[in-house]
Design a protein around this motif. Structure first.
Motif, PDB file in Angstrom:
ATOM      1  N   ILE A  70       0.852  -1.202   0.000  1.00 13.41           N
ATOM      2  CA  ILE A  70       0.000   0.000   0.000  1.00 13.41           C
ATOM      3  C   ILE A  70       0.886   1.249   0.000  1.00 13.41           C
ATOM      4  O   ILE A  70       0.573   2.253  -0.645  1.00 13.41           O
ATOM      5  N   LEU A  71       2.016   1.174   0.693  1.00 14.29           N
ATOM      6  CA  LEU A  71       2.935   2.321   0.739  1.00 14.29           C
ATOM      7  C   LEU A  71       3.825   2.399  -0.499  1.00 14.29           C
ATOM      8  O   LEU A  71       4.455   3.422  -0.746  1.00 14.29           O
ATOM      9  N   ASN A  72       3.887   1.314  -1.267  1.00  9.91           N
ATOM     10  CA  ASN A  72       4.769   1.252  -2.450  1.00  9.91           C
ATOM     11  C   ASN A  72       4.030   0.627  -3.635  1.00  9.91           C
ATOM     12  O   ASN A  72       4.433  -0.436  -4.130  1.00  9.91           O
ATOM     13  N   PRO A  73       2.955   1.278  -4.105  1.00  9.56           N
ATOM     14  CA  PRO A  73       2.142   0.627  -5.143  1.00  9.56           C
ATOM     15  C   PRO A  73       2.926   0.327  -6.421  1.00  9.56           C
ATOM     16  O   PRO A  73       2.563  -0.588  -7.162  1.00  9.56           O
ATOM     17  N   ASP A  74       4.022   1.070  -6.678  1.00 11.30           N
ATOM     18  CA  ASP A  74       4.769   0.846  -7.920  1.00 11.30           C
ATOM     19  C   ASP A  74       5.931  -0.129  -7.763  1.00 11.30           C
ATOM     20  O   ASP A  74       6.640  -0.415  -8.725  1.00 11.30           O
ATOM     21  N   ARG A  75       6.158  -0.608  -6.560  1.00 10.00           N
ATOM     22  CA  ARG A  75       7.253  -1.557  -6.358  1.00 10.00           C
ATOM     23  C   ARG A  75       6.709  -2.978  -6.254  1.00 10.00           C
ATOM     24  O   ARG A  75       5.534  -3.190  -5.981  1.00 10.00           O
ATOM     25  N   ILE A  76       7.609  -3.925  -6.466  1.00  6.62           N
ATOM     26  CA  ILE A  76       7.229  -5.336  -6.318  1.00  6.62           C
ATOM     27  C   ILE A  76       7.447  -5.736  -4.866  1.00  6.62           C
ATOM     28  O   ILE A  76       8.531  -5.493  -4.314  1.00  6.62           O
ATOM     29  N   VAL A  77       6.408  -6.330  -4.267  1.00  7.67           N
ATOM     30  CA  VAL A  77       6.540  -6.829  -2.883  1.00  7.67           C
ATOM     31  C   VAL A  77       6.335  -8.339  -2.919  1.00  7.67           C
ATOM     32  O   VAL A  77       5.292  -8.819  -3.383  1.00  7.67           O
ATOM     33  N   VAL A  78       7.341  -9.065  -2.457  1.00 11.34           N
ATOM     34  CA  VAL A  78       7.241 -10.530  -2.447  1.00 11.34           C
ATOM     35  C   VAL A  78       7.390 -11.056  -1.022  1.00 11.34           C
ATOM     36  O   VAL A  78       7.946 -10.374  -0.151  1.00 11.34           O
ATOM     37  N   VAL A  79       6.864 -12.285  -0.817  1.00 12.01           N
ATOM     38  CA  VAL A  79       6.977 -12.930   0.500  1.00 12.01           C
ATOM     39  C   VAL A  79       7.471 -14.364   0.293  1.00 12.01           C
ATOM     40  O   VAL A  79       7.212 -14.960  -0.754  1.00 12.01           O
ATOM     41  N   PRO A  80       8.161 -14.910   1.287  1.00  5.25           N
ATOM     42  CA  PRO A  80       8.613 -16.300   1.144  1.00  5.25           C
ATOM     43  C   PRO A  80       7.453 -17.295   1.097  1.00  5.25           C
ATOM     44  O   PRO A  80       7.517 -18.279   0.378  1.00  5.25           O
ATOM     45  N   ASP A  81       6.391 -17.068   1.890  1.00  7.39           N
ATOM     46  CA  ASP A  81       5.295 -18.051   1.950  1.00  7.39           C
ATOM     47  C   ASP A  81       3.950 -17.335   2.018  1.00  7.39           C
ATOM     48  O   ASP A  81       3.672 -16.634   2.998  1.00  7.39           O
TER      49      ASP A  81
END
Ligand code: 13P
Ligand code: SF4
Length: 308
Positions: A70-81
């Motif tokens: 939500i704070l970085n709509p233009d960035r890719i956010v990934v999670v391990p699981d």
């Protein structure tokens, strides 16, 4: 593959992807070791918007990664699981909150960050365990409040603020809610010299026995700064990594909850070094949220971040 080889691979991928690695205090030590920042949910939300790069690899649970998105709509956010969820998120379905709002439009909705992005989008302001008292105090005293979803944190905030016109949702953290007063009394008997530091998601009877109540990072700071030498820590045992690093000469005891006879969050512990490597490699699982939800959720999130 040896853990050290895996760690090297992760650091290399991090460089290639221009990624930042954020880790909550409840992560396994080998993940915390590689992180660019370790923190509680408020600190990690602040970190998530103060960096240069293209990818955020979020080692925590899904709602925290959603906050970063939500704070970085233009960035890719990934999670391990992707399965690293949270019982508090599950306790507050957005339809039920919308139904409450239709029945009681006069209420200000204060949502703990441990909620889905959709619930955040329905809130007037968000809070974390660190700033919940200040957030509630920021709302005009005559305005009634609904606090969602953590019952124990809500009751704690209600007691500290003396706010009578505050309703509290009945959700609970499966880890902290079963750190019972009985287990704490047992631990105090075993370690009579130890002081008690507790997270406010714990039950009221447990909190009544604590010398200090605060967020994950606040607990670490209090134990490190206090002249005492022994502490019973009523939260997830992942905090031991920072406690031992910052105060190696002190002793810390964790109480076992009634859920697993351990002090671990099963969701937080889903993340592993292998899964972290894979998410940096594939850029999946990735947080994707509808644009309108992100825009609406950003408003109460920014209101919270403006409170110091
Ligand atoms: P903190 O805000 O202390 O990081 O807590 C988050 C959480 O999920 C506690 O169980
Ligand atoms: Fe959710 Fe409790 Fe785990 Fe925190 S410790 S992520 S509140 S289930």
């Amino acid at each position: 593959m040896l853990a050290t080889d895996l760690a090297q691979e992760i650091l290399q991928l991090k460089k290639e992807r221009r990624a930042i690695l954020l880790a909550h205090h409840y992560q396994e030590p080998e993940i915390q070791e590689l992180a660019d920042a370790i923190g509680d949910s408020l600190e990690l939300a602040r970190k998530a918007r103060e960096f240069e790069g293209e990818v955020i690899a979020f080692c925590g649970v899904w709602f925290m990664a959603e906050t970063a998105k939500i704070l970085n709509p233009d960035r890719i956010v990934v999670v391990p699981d992707r399965e690293a969820g949270c019982s508090l998120v599950d306790a507050c379905p957005v339809e039920e909150l919308r139904a409450f709002k239709r029945r009681h439009p006069e209420y200000a909705i204060v949502a703990y960050v441990n909620t889905s992005a959709e619930v955040k989008a329905e809130a007037d302001i968000l809070c974390t365990s660190r700033n919940a008292v200040a957030v509630v105090n920021s709302i005009p005293p005559e305005r009634p409040i609904l606090f969602v979803p953590d019952r124990n944190l809500g009751l704690y905030v209600k007691r500290v603020t003396g706010r009578e016109n505050m309703k509290v949702w009945q959700g609970a953290c499966i880890v902290h809610a079963t750190f019972t007063a009985r287990r704490l009394a047992q631990a105090k008997q075993e370690h009579p010299e130890a002081l008690v530091a507790a997270h406010p998601e714990s039950p009221p009877e447990t909190l009544a026995m604590a010398d200090f109540i605060g967020s994950t990072s606040a607990i670490i700071k209090w134990c490190v700064d206090h002249p005492g030498q022994e502490f019973i820590v009523v939260t997830e045992s992942g905090v031991l990594y920072s406690l031992q690093r910052l105060a190696p000469h002190k002793r810390f005891y964790f109480i076992q909850n009634e859920l697993c006879n351990c002090s671990e969050c099963p969701f937080m512990k889903k993340n592993t070094l292998e899964k972290l490597r894979d998410c940096l490699l594939r850029l999946e699982p990735r947080v994707e949220l509808p644009e309108d939800v992100m825009k609406r959720a950003l408003v109460p999130l920014e209101r919270m971040l403006a409170i110091r």
